[in-house]
Design a protein around this motif. Structure first.
Motif, short mmCIF file in Angstrom:
data_model
loop_
_atom_site.label_atom_id
_atom_site.label_comp_id
_atom_site.label_asym_id
_atom_site.label_seq_id
_atom_site.Cartn_x
_atom_site.Cartn_y
_atom_site.Cartn_z
N ASP A 14 1.10 -1.20 0.26
CA ASP A 14 0.36 0.13 0.05
C ASP A 14 1.28 1.34 -0.63
N SER A 15 0.46 2.47 -0.36
CA SER A 15 1.16 3.88 -0.50
C SER A 15 0.01 4.96 -0.16
N LEU A 16 0.72 5.54 0.38
CA LEU A 16 -0.17 6.87 0.94
C LEU A 16 0.46 7.74 0.90
N LEU A 17 0.14 8.99 -0.26
CA LEU A 17 0.65 10.24 -0.75
C LEU A 17 0.55 11.44 0.14
N LEU A 18 1.13 11.77 0.86
CA LEU A 18 1.38 13.53 1.72
C LEU A 18 1.30 14.46 0.57
N GLY A 19 0.57 15.10 0.14
CA GLY A 19 1.43 15.79 -1.22
C GLY A 19 1.67 15.69 -2.11
N SER A 20 1.50 17.07 -3.47
CA SER A 20 1.62 16.48 -4.87
C SER A 20 2.44 16.63 -5.36
N LEU A 21 3.34 16.61 -4.91
CA LEU A 21 4.57 16.38 -5.66
C LEU A 21 5.71 15.01 -5.72
N CYS A 22 5.39 13.82 -4.91
CA CYS A 22 6.00 12.57 -4.38
C CYS A 22 5.00 12.18 -5.05
N GLY A 23 5.89 10.77 -5.31
CA GLY A 23 5.32 9.39 -5.49
C GLY A 23 5.51 8.69 -5.54
N ALA A 24 4.62 7.30 -5.93
CA ALA A 24 4.47 6.19 -5.02
C ALA A 24 4.43 4.96 -5.98
N HIS A 25 5.63 3.97 -6.30
CA HIS A 25 5.63 3.53 -6.88
C HIS A 25 5.97 2.06 -6.66
N THR A 26 4.55 1.13 -7.54
CA THR A 26 5.06 -0.12 -6.70
C THR A 26 5.27 -1.36 -8.30
#
Lengths: 481, 250, 447
Positions: free
Chosen positions: A392-404
């Motif tokens: 699972d990925s949790l994003l805090l903010g719109s400038l970061c990235g989360a990848h699987t």
């Protein structure tokens, strides 16, 4: 509410509370890497010829290899000749012959919350404290020796138990495994060695605390854990480094061998210096960790909480050779500011009825990039193998990235492999609900993130779990305003 | 005492509240009725400070404090509690940890001492009884996997824990069967003190059978167009809103 | 550079002939594409997108090419009968890479719809073809696309003007026909203008018992508010290798679906790249693979969310039997601006025998925070308790197994919107599982 998520926009400077340096005389060899440097390291440690040969072979192999580029990482150029490969803070200016540990070193570890005096120690935890290239002290050795458990620095193990070390060193992670494994095998300095004899339950938690202090040095520790038939050990690893503007290289190897009916729990709270808010400095954490479940019914569990390092490249893996062996990987990786993490695991199922579980929680904030990368492989003979993975990925903010990036290779029809992944954010409704109950936004984020990571944190031993929870909140402090 | 004066508010640039005036004295229960989209939930969200709504004119004071200058959590600390129409799920955060954070934040804001863990758990056990909420629910994550009725009970349970001075029940009766409605309403009544005031938003008389209002308001198109006693609710139940609309346009 | 030498030599020797028998618009991009191929060569298995397929090996044998465009003397109508009752389509045949001359009138009278040979269209409708040809299929990054662009001489062109709805689905039957081992480089260009609505059904068949190697590049442009359903059904034979790259780019408010069904083949590599380049578009990517013997199927998809508020759903199911190999890699990319993306990817695989292999790699790459994305992937075997339950009710183990396999892929077939086609596929798949498939009367191999 504004479109741009007012509450996640502001990224404040976070304070890294372990960023102090210790002013101590440290013997550092000249920068650079060549065969002479390797001979120097080996002779300083008084190593036998076979180990020097092992190092040199690894070095020669390393020279033929290129740094891997497949990670979802922007890796700074590493000048391997600009690093010093050996730094010894225990060396006195004038060799006074005293065996006393420098009080400065004791103070350093006190300040880090790792008292080296046994009477002050956390109850039930034995510690091997490593600063730069050298083990400073290992506590409770005598008490463990009563049960014939060996817990000492790897340098000492090479001297005292050469046969054991020689039998297992490089047996799980051969130096040819990858670029950084080859480098480590050539220049490794200190680390811990654990041997649990047959049918022994280790009476206390064993832990190693790694500290980088000296400037322009890399840390190349090597840990080897052998858990013999019917035995059990829980091992913890912690680490910190001073705040420095340059990147510091940390390329470690951990090898674990688990025999019939034995069980090893390996927990890490990784808090290397992550660099500043602009992405300057920080530790490059390039680590190969692998366990070999050799025996039937053996168990190995990796639990990691990764909050530090500018770059994390780390895949604690398991080779499940023994029939009915069970492996687990529990991970929380938090990235903030300009941190980058590419982390995950490999589960290689070879034996019959082997089981593996992967639970990974990525939390990205600031301008960070956070990737899960994992391989589940089921060999042709691994009848009845099972894997369950959840990422699972949790994003805090719109400038970061989360990848699987999961990979599944199945060569056996009786295997069951399941993978799930989701991506989410903390919703404004959740934050507002907390606000309405009187909880501030900052506290609400801490609460929700810790709730999100709960499944992993619960796997840590008590003291570590508390520290990990604090770390999670601190690492994300200021991500919401 | 809550005082709302000439309140105008909009969401996404659309004006929903067009001049609301409302005074709720301590100890009073006011019912707020009206058609869908009349602005009932907007009014309650604006009172508790939901960030999606923009107040363009008017004022809200609570016991002399200017609410519009306060953050949502500060309004909560002042004693305002909203029982949400659709309580959000917060996965992974247990009810115990959530309530502990809320209770501690309130104590801190009021300059009181933090509660001891054992006292806190005791308090949880006590308050649970008001709404006959199962211990299992308390050990689960906030609202996660709760049925509609369980969520509403959980709202009233939190009210019991936080002991507010002014409560807003936003369609707390919707989705509840008769028994659940009784439990929730009776829970609320047990929790009331002489000073507790409330604003009850509902479409139906049946909730008001349990929670007797002192005053009934009808909100239509962003304004309170009619105010009366408890009998007004009964009349609306019988006749609907059209006759009020006609009165207004006349 | 990997093993592309024979193709490099071939191009150098035959460049003039290739160009002579093609259209100038297609020739215009040929040299650049060849240059790219020369530079990147065939991808090794270290190239992430091709890690599951040995491309070089597939291209290594010697195949003939019909560069001088010799007509193949056959009437496909005689040998091919569509066995879809109630499926009233506008039927067109492609012989290898060429638009069959006996097809019905290629320009449809209704509303300016064009369905014709790409080569002809490139001359006759050069304004449209010139605007779109080779604009989406990137020759710099994919060597199959580069190779196809360098060698393709003809293919299919479809144009649906603004607000035109095609009442009947367009069925394209690709027939592979040759007396000797043959390489075919087919090219398809589909343009849907704003508000257009069309359904396409591509059926791949091979009629001769020789080795076929097909490369195919399909470019599909879907303008705002347009609607496209694309079905691909492969029923060739074990000597056929297919490398098909499909590129789709949508505008805003589009609805696009693609169903890729592989029932019979030798080696198949399908690449599907979709760019959602407008807001509020909806994409469905479905696939179903039934593979046994030594069949090899590798599906590789990319959904590129570039704009906010789009939805994508992906479902690929594989049943891999005997010593077949199934590979799936699906990448969902959500770009920084693509807020409020909703994306769900599912890949499920049944591995029937010990020799069967399954590789799966679902990927999420997310740069926007306010999105709902999930993927799931499973590899497993038939539910033993369900098998037992059916046996207890008197169904034979074999039949029960068949029913479960059928139910497993049924989830994909159920999503086929055209009812007659759905019925036909259901029957086809069932027959396929029963080993009763009598694919096409003219087929030389599968009778």
């Amino acid at each position: 509410m504004s479109e741009s998520n007012e509450f996640v926009r502001k990224v404040a400077e976070e304070k890294y509370k372990f960023g102090f340096t210790t002013d101590i005389h440290t013997e550092i060899i000249d920068k650079g890497l060549n065969e002479d440097v390797i001979r120097t390291i080996s002779s300083k440690k008084g190593e036998p010829e076979w180990l020097l040969e092992f190092r040199l072979e690894a070095y020669r192999y390393w020279l033929t290899q290129k740094q891997p580029e497949w990670g979802h990482l922007k890796m700074p150029d590493i000048d391997y000749q600009a690093i010093s490969y050996y730094a010894d803070p225990t060396k006195k200016k004038k060799d006074s012959g005293s065996k006393e540990i420098d009080p400065e070193l004791m103070k350093t570890f006190d300040k880090l919350g790792i008292p080296l005096e046994e009477r002050l120690a956390l109850s039930g935890t034995a510690v091997d404290a490593v600063m730069d290239s050298v083990s400073v002290k290992t506590t409770f050795k005598e008490r463990l020796a009563e049960k014939n458990i060996i817990f000492c620095s790897i340098s000492e193990a090479v001297r005292e138990y050469p046969e054991l070390v020689r039998a297992y060193l490089g047996s799980v992670v051969p130096y040819r495994d990858n670029y950084f494994a080859a480098l480590n095998s050539a220049v490794f300095s200190d680390g811990s060695f654990v041997y649990i004899p047959k049918n022994t339950r280790c009476p206390m938690e064993l832990s190693t605390y790694f500290r980088i202090n000296a400037r322009n040095t890399g840390q190349f520790e090597r840990t080897l854990i052998v858990c013999d038939e019917g035995s059990y050990v829980s091992y913890l690893e912690g680490c910190t480094a001073p705040m420095r503007d340059e990147n510091q290289l940390h390329a470690a190897i951990v090898e674990i061998v688990v025999m019939d009916n034995a069980e090893v729990k390996y927990s890490t709270v990784q808090n290397w210096y992550p660099g500043d808010a602009d992405g300057k400095g920080g530790v490059l954490n390039l680590v190969t960790k692998r366990g070999h479940l050799r025996g039937v019914n053996s168990k190995l569990s990796w639990t990691q909480v990764e909050t530090g390092s500018a770059i994390t490249w780390k895949y604690p893996s398991c080779i499940l050779t023994g029939d009915n062996s069970q492996a687990e990987f529990y991970s929380v990786a938090v990235t903030n500011n300009y941190q980058q993490a590419d982390t995950g695991t490999k589960m290689i199922h070879i034996g019959k009825n082997t089981r593996s579980t992967i639970i990974s929680k990525g939390i990205s904030a600031g301008r960070s990039q956070n990737s899960y990368r994992g391989l589940v492989k089921v060999g042709a003979n691994a009848d009845g193998a099972r894997n369950y993975s959840s990422c699972d990925s949790l994003l805090l903010g719109s400038l970061c990235g989360a990848h699987t990036f999961p990979y599944m290779d199945v060569h056996n029809n009786t295997a069951t492999v399941e993978h799930e992944a989701t991506t989410s954010k903390i919703s404004e409704e959740q934050l507002f609900y907390c606000n309405q109950r009187g909880i501030s936004t900052e506290e609400a984020v801490g609460l929700i993130v810790n709730g999100y990571a709960k499944d992993v944190i619960n796997k840590l031993p008590m003291e570590f779990a508390v520290e990990a929870q604090k770390l999670l909140s601190v690492s994300l402090e200021g991500t919401v305003g | 005492m809550l005082e709302v004066r000439n309140l105008h508010a909009c969401i996404n640039g659309k004006e929903i509240l067009k001049g609301v005036d409302l005074t709720i004295k301590d100890g009073e229960i006011h019912a707020l009725m009206g058609t869908n989209g009349a602005g009932k939930s907007t009014l309650s969200n604006v009172i508790v400070g939901h960030p999606s709504y923009e107040v363009t004119a008017g004022s809200i004071t609570f016991n002399g404090q200017n609410l519009l200058e306060m953050k949502p959590e500060e309004r909560a600390h002042a004693g305002i509690f909203l029982s949400f129409q659709q309580p959000v799920e917060i996965p992974g955060v247990s009810m115990v940890n959530f309530m502990r954070a809320a209770v501690n934040a309130r104590h801190k804001a009021l300059g009181e001492e933090q509660m001891k863990s054992t006292d806190f758990l005791k308090l949880m056990r006590e308050k649970r009884k008001f709404v006959e909420i199962d211990n299992k629910l308390i050990n689960r994550s906030v609202n996660e996997g709760f049925s509609g009725g369980e969520k509403k009970r959980n709202e009233i349970f939190q009210m019991a824990m936080l002991e507010p001075k002014f409560c807003i029940l936003d369609e707390t009766d919707s989705g509840l069967d008769v028994d659940a409605l009784r439990i929730v309403a009776e829970g609320f009544n047990k929790l009331r003190t002489k000073e507790t005031s409330a604003m009850v938003i509902t479409h139906y008389q049946r909730l008001l059978d349990y929670i007797r209002p002192d005053v009934v308001h009808v909100l239509l198109d962003g304004r309170i167009v009619k105010t009366g006693g408890a009998e007004l609710a009964q009349e609306i139940e019988n006749r609907g809103f059209d006759w009020i609309k006609e009165e207004v346009t006349e | 550079m990997n093993g592309g030498k024979q193709y490099i030599d071939l191009y150098r020797e035959s460049r003039e002939i290739i160009m002579q028998h093609s259209a100038s618009l297609m020739n215009a991009v040929r040299d650049e594409a060849f240059g790219c191929f020369e530079r990147i060569g065939f991808p090794s298995r270290k190239v992430e997108r091709y890690k599951y397929t040995d491309v070089e090996k597939a291209f290594a044998p010697d195949y003939g090419l019909n560069l001088t465009r010799i007509d193949i003397p056959v009437n496909p109508q005689d040998v091919f009968k569509c066995d879809v009752p109630n499926l009233s389509t506008q039927l067109f045949f492609m012989e290898n890479d060429a638009f069959y001359k006996g097809n019905q009138r290629s320009v449809l009278s209704e509303d300016g719809v064009i369905i014709t040979s790409l080569k002809k269209a490139a001359d006759k409708y050069s304004d449209i073809v010139g605007k779109y040809y080779s604009k989406l299929a990137d020759v710099t990054s994919d060597s199959i696309t580069a190779l196809n662009t360098a060698f393709a001489q003809d293919g299919l062109f479809v144009y649906v003007p603004r607000n035109v709805q095609l009442k009947r689905p367009v069925q394209i039957v690709n027939i592979l026909r040759s007396g000797v081992d043959m390489m075919v480089n087919r090219r398809v260009l589909i343009v849907l203008e704003e508000g257009a609505d069309a359904t396409f059904l591509f059926c791949d068949h091979a009629m001769d018992n020789v080795h076929f190697l097909t490369t195919q590049v399909i470019e599909v442009f879907v303008a705002d508010n347009a609607h496209a359903d694309i079905y691909e059904l492969e029923e060739t034979h074990t000597k056929c290798k297919r490398f098909s790259n499909l590129y789709i780019k949508t505008g805003g408010y589009c609805t696009v679906s693609h169903n890729n069904i592989t029932l019979f083949n030798g080696l198949t590599r399908n690449t599907t790249d979709v760019i959602l380049d407008g807001e509020y578009s909806e994409l469905t990517l479905n696939g179903c693979v039934v593979a046994d013997k030594k069949q090899y199927v590798d599906n590789n998809t990319l959904i590129d969310h570039r704009k906010p508020n789009c939805t994508s759903n992906e479902l690929y199911k594989y049943v891999v039997d005997e010593s077949a190999v199934g590979a799936f890699a699906g990448r969902i990319l959500v770009q920084k601006d693509a807020q409020h993306t909703v994306s769900q990817e599912t890949n499920a695989n049944l591995c029937v025998t010990k020799e069967a292999r399954v590789y799966t790699q679902p990927m999420l790459e997310i740069y926007a925070d306010d999105v709902k994305c999930a993927h799931g992937s499973t590899i497993g075997l038939l539910d033993e308790s369900a098998l037992f339950y059916m046996q207890q009710r008197g169904i034979s183990a074999e039949e029960a197994r068949m029913l479960l396999k059928f139910a497993f892929v049924g989830q994909v077939i159920e999503q086929v919107k055209l009812e007659p086609l759905r019925d036909r596929l259901q029957r086809l798949v069932e027959k396929r599982f029963r080993g009763e498939l009598n694919k096409c009367i003219g087929c030389a191999i599968c009778k």
